[in-house]
Scaffold this motif. Sequence first.
Motif, PDB file in Angstrom:
ATOM      1  N   GLY A  35      -7.761   8.153 -15.938  1.00 40.22           N
ATOM      2  CA  GLY A  35      -6.623   7.585 -14.965  1.00 40.22           C
ATOM      3  C   GLY A  35      -5.014   7.990 -15.146  1.00 40.22           C
ATOM      4  N   LEU A  36      -4.515   7.642 -16.564  1.00 41.72           N
ATOM      5  CA  LEU A  36      -3.625   7.862 -17.161  1.00 41.72           C
ATOM      6  C   LEU A  36      -2.978   9.133 -17.018  1.00 41.72           C
ATOM      7  CD1 LEU A  36      -2.672   4.513 -19.129  1.00 41.72           C
ATOM      8  CD2 LEU A  36      -1.762   5.206 -17.115  1.00 41.72           C
ATOM      9  N   ARG A  37      -4.044   9.488 -18.318  1.00 37.85           N
ATOM     10  CA  ARG A  37      -4.312  11.225 -19.143  1.00 37.85           C
ATOM     11  C   ARG A  37      -3.502  12.469 -17.321  1.00 37.85           C
ATOM     12  NH1 ARG A  37      -8.237   9.050 -22.190  1.00 37.85           N
ATOM     13  NH2 ARG A  37      -9.619  10.153 -20.684  1.00 37.85           N
ATOM     14  N   THR A  38      -3.941  12.226 -16.459  1.00 38.72           N
ATOM     15  CA  THR A  38      -3.658  12.849 -14.861  1.00 38.72           C
ATOM     16  C   THR A  38      -2.984  12.815 -14.552  1.00 38.72           C
ATOM     17  OG1 THR A  38      -6.425  12.552 -14.812  1.00 38.72           O
ATOM     18  CG2 THR A  38      -5.159  12.844 -12.781  1.00 38.72           C
ATOM     19  N   ALA A  39      -1.869  11.102 -14.659  1.00 36.53           N
ATOM     20  CA  ALA A  39      -0.641  11.045 -13.961  1.00 36.53           C
ATOM     21  C   ALA A  39      -0.348  12.012 -15.119  1.00 36.53           C
ATOM     22  CB  ALA A  39      -0.635   9.490 -13.814  1.00 36.53           C
ATOM     23  N   ASP A  40       0.188  11.540 -16.202  1.00 35.20           N
ATOM     24  CA  ASP A  40       1.253  12.227 -17.008  1.00 35.20           C
ATOM     25  C   ASP A  40       1.143  13.692 -16.846  1.00 35.20           C
ATOM     26  OD1 ASP A  40       1.583   9.481 -18.216  1.00 35.20           O
ATOM     27  OD2 ASP A  40       0.198  10.234 -19.857  1.00 35.20           O
ATOM     28  N   ALA A  41       0.016  14.247 -16.662  1.00 32.47           N
ATOM     29  CA  ALA A  41      -0.061  15.264 -16.325  1.00 32.47           C
ATOM     30  C   ALA A  41       1.096  16.245 -14.368  1.00 32.47           C
ATOM     31  CB  ALA A  41      -1.571  16.472 -15.900  1.00 32.47           C
ATOM     32  N   ALA A  42       0.426  15.331 -13.849  1.00 32.89           N
ATOM     33  CA  ALA A  42       1.004  14.794 -12.485  1.00 32.89           C
ATOM     34  C   ALA A  42       2.933  15.193 -12.485  1.00 32.89           C
ATOM     35  CB  ALA A  42       0.593  14.316 -11.566  1.00 32.89           C
ATOM     36  N   LEU A  43       3.522  13.726 -13.154  1.00 30.95           N
ATOM     37  CA  LEU A  43       4.222  13.969 -13.742  1.00 30.95           C
ATOM     38  C   LEU A  43       5.137  15.190 -14.423  1.00 30.95           C
ATOM     39  CD1 LEU A  43       6.807  12.170 -13.679  1.00 30.95           C
ATOM     40  CD2 LEU A  43       5.855  11.599 -15.729  1.00 30.95           C
ATOM     41  N   GLU A  44       4.061  15.496 -15.057  1.00 28.21           N
ATOM     42  CA  GLU A  44       5.092  16.339 -15.592  1.00 28.21           C
ATOM     43  C   GLU A  44       5.436  17.500 -14.856  1.00 28.21           C
ATOM     44  OE1 GLU A  44       5.173  19.223 -20.050  1.00 28.21           O
ATOM     45  OE2 GLU A  44       3.137  18.427 -19.225  1.00 28.21           O
ATOM     46  N   ARG A  45       4.564  18.424 -14.549  1.00 28.71           N
ATOM     47  CA  ARG A  45       4.389  19.429 -13.252  1.00 28.71           C
ATOM     48  C   ARG A  45       5.506  19.163 -12.111  1.00 28.71           C
ATOM     49  NH1 ARG A  45      -1.341  18.995 -13.598  1.00 28.71           N
ATOM     50  NH2 ARG A  45      -1.746  17.208 -11.370  1.00 28.71           N
ATOM     51  N   SER A  46       5.271  17.989 -11.775  1.00 28.25           N
ATOM     52  CA  SER A  46       6.374  17.492 -11.120  1.00 28.25           C
ATOM     53  C   SER A  46       8.069  17.396 -11.661  1.00 28.25           C
ATOM     54  CB  SER A  46       6.481  16.295 -10.239  1.00 28.25           C
ATOM     55  OG  SER A  46       7.750  15.553  -9.496  1.00 28.25           O
ATOM     56  N   LEU A  47       8.383  16.938 -12.852  1.00 25.59           N
ATOM     57  CA  LEU A  47       9.136  17.312 -12.944  1.00 25.59           C
ATOM     58  C   LEU A  47       9.743  18.332 -13.953  1.00 25.59           C
ATOM     59  CD1 LEU A  47       8.819  13.832 -16.244  1.00 25.59           C
ATOM     60  CD2 LEU A  47      10.406  14.857 -13.970  1.00 25.59           C
ATOM     61  N   ARG A  48       8.798  19.545 -13.426  1.00 25.45           N
ATOM     62  CA  ARG A  48       9.012  21.168 -13.964  1.00 25.45           C
ATOM     63  C   ARG A  48       9.312  21.588 -12.393  1.00 25.45           C
ATOM     64  NH1 ARG A  48       5.460  23.280 -18.965  1.00 25.45           N
ATOM     65  NH2 ARG A  48       6.492  21.674 -20.359  1.00 25.45           N
ATOM     66  N   ARG A  49       8.774  20.839 -11.921  1.00 22.72           N
ATOM     67  CA  ARG A  49       9.456  22.080 -10.148  1.00 22.72           C
ATOM     68  C   ARG A  49      10.317  21.248 -10.437  1.00 22.72           C
ATOM     69  NH1 ARG A  49       4.224  20.458  -8.604  1.00 22.72           N
ATOM     70  NH2 ARG A  49       5.195  18.649  -7.914  1.00 22.72           N
ATOM     71  N   GLY A  50      10.904  20.412 -10.284  1.00 24.00           N
ATOM     72  CA  GLY A  50      11.875  19.478 -10.173  1.00 24.00           C
ATOM     73  C   GLY A  50      13.218  20.479 -10.787  1.00 24.00           C
ATOM     74  N   GLY A  51      12.576  21.496 -11.902  1.00 22.68           N
ATOM     75  CA  GLY A  51      13.396  22.108 -12.838  1.00 22.68           C
ATOM     76  C   GLY A  51      14.180  21.355 -14.088  1.00 22.68           C
ATOM     77  N   ALA A  52      13.439  20.743 -15.094  1.00 24.02           N
ATOM     78  CA  ALA A  52      13.376  19.944 -15.572  1.00 24.02           C
ATOM     79  C   ALA A  52      12.951  20.067 -16.954  1.00 24.02           C
ATOM     80  CB  ALA A  52      13.413  18.179 -15.912  1.00 24.02           C
ATOM     81  N   SER A  53      13.131  20.183 -18.443  1.00 26.06           N
ATOM     82  CA  SER A  53      12.289  20.787 -19.482  1.00 26.06           C
ATOM     83  C   SER A  53      11.528  19.392 -20.050  1.00 26.06           C
ATOM     84  CB  SER A  53      13.051  21.424 -20.423  1.00 26.06           C
ATOM     85  OG  SER A  53      14.127  20.791 -21.144  1.00 26.06           O
ATOM     86  N   THR A  54      10.628  20.013 -19.816  1.00 25.75           N
ATOM     87  CA  THR A  54       9.756  18.518 -20.221  1.00 25.75           C
ATOM     88  C   THR A  54       8.906  18.786 -21.377  1.00 25.75           C
ATOM     89  OG1 THR A  54       7.725  18.962 -19.602  1.00 25.75           O
ATOM     90  CG2 THR A  54       9.080  17.800 -17.905  1.00 25.75           C
ATOM     91  N   ALA A  55       8.508  17.893 -22.244  1.00 26.79           N
ATOM     92  CA  ALA A  55       7.724  17.360 -23.783  1.00 26.79           C
ATOM     93  C   ALA A  55       6.735  16.470 -23.280  1.00 26.79           C
ATOM     94  CB  ALA A  55       8.445  17.762 -24.817  1.00 26.79           C
ATOM     95  N   VAL A  56       5.915  16.741 -24.241  1.00 26.07           N
ATOM     96  CA  VAL A  56       4.593  15.594 -23.846  1.00 26.07           C
ATOM     97  C   VAL A  56       4.299  14.849 -25.227  1.00 26.07           C
ATOM     98  CG1 VAL A  56       2.603  14.796 -23.141  1.00 26.07           C
ATOM     99  CG2 VAL A  56       3.741  16.085 -21.590  1.00 26.07           C
ATOM    100  N   ALA A  57       4.431  13.704 -25.708  1.00 31.97           N
ATOM    101  CA  ALA A  57       4.060  13.265 -26.678  1.00 31.97           C
ATOM    102  C   ALA A  57       2.881  12.402 -26.929  1.00 31.97           C
ATOM    103  CB  ALA A  57       5.698  12.623 -28.085  1.00 31.97           C
ATOM    104  N   ARG A  58       1.774  12.856 -26.895  1.00 29.64           N
ATOM    105  CA  ARG A  58       0.579  11.933 -26.654  1.00 29.64           C
ATOM    106  C   ARG A  58       0.107  11.015 -27.989  1.00 29.64           C
ATOM    107  NH1 ARG A  58      -0.350  16.762 -24.028  1.00 29.64           N
ATOM    108  NH2 ARG A  58      -1.055  16.298 -21.960  1.00 29.64           N
ATOM    109  N   ILE A  59       0.585   9.957 -28.253  1.00 30.20           N
ATOM    110  CA  ILE A  59      -0.209   9.162 -29.186  1.00 30.20           C
ATOM    111  C   ILE A  59      -1.599   8.854 -29.820  1.00 30.20           C
ATOM    112  CG2 ILE A  59       1.777   7.531 -28.254  1.00 30.20           C
ATOM    113  CD1 ILE A  59      -0.626   5.229 -28.173  1.00 30.20           C
ATOM    114  N   ALA A  60      -1.781   9.128 -31.019  1.00 30.55           N
ATOM    115  CA  ALA A  60      -3.583   8.613 -31.065  1.00 30.55           C
ATOM    116  C   ALA A  60      -3.774   7.188 -31.346  1.00 30.55           C
ATOM    117  CB  ALA A  60      -3.731   9.406 -32.781  1.00 30.55           C
TER     118      ALA A  60
END
Length: 73
Positions: free
Chosen positions: A15-40
């Motif tokens: 669920g957290l991984r799905t929410a993170d992906a949705a947040l990233e898509r939303s930010l990109r649609r808003g015009g922000a450049s994004t990067a995701v750092a996934r911890i081990a």
Amino acid sequence: MAPDVLIVSLGTTAGLRTADAALERSLRRGGASTAVARIAVPARLPPTLALQDLVLAARARAAVAPSRAVVYS
């Protein structure tokens, strides 16, 4: 060039991984450049929630890279 928003993802559940992906898509649609750092996530977490939080927070802090904003998720 550093992204506008860095999402530091714990990703401890699907669920957290799905929410993170949705947040990233939303930010990109808003015009922000994004990067995701996934911890081990360790194979075995400590037995108490407080120690689990400590371990995950230390790993999240280590994952931070230069950016205009950081979102811990």
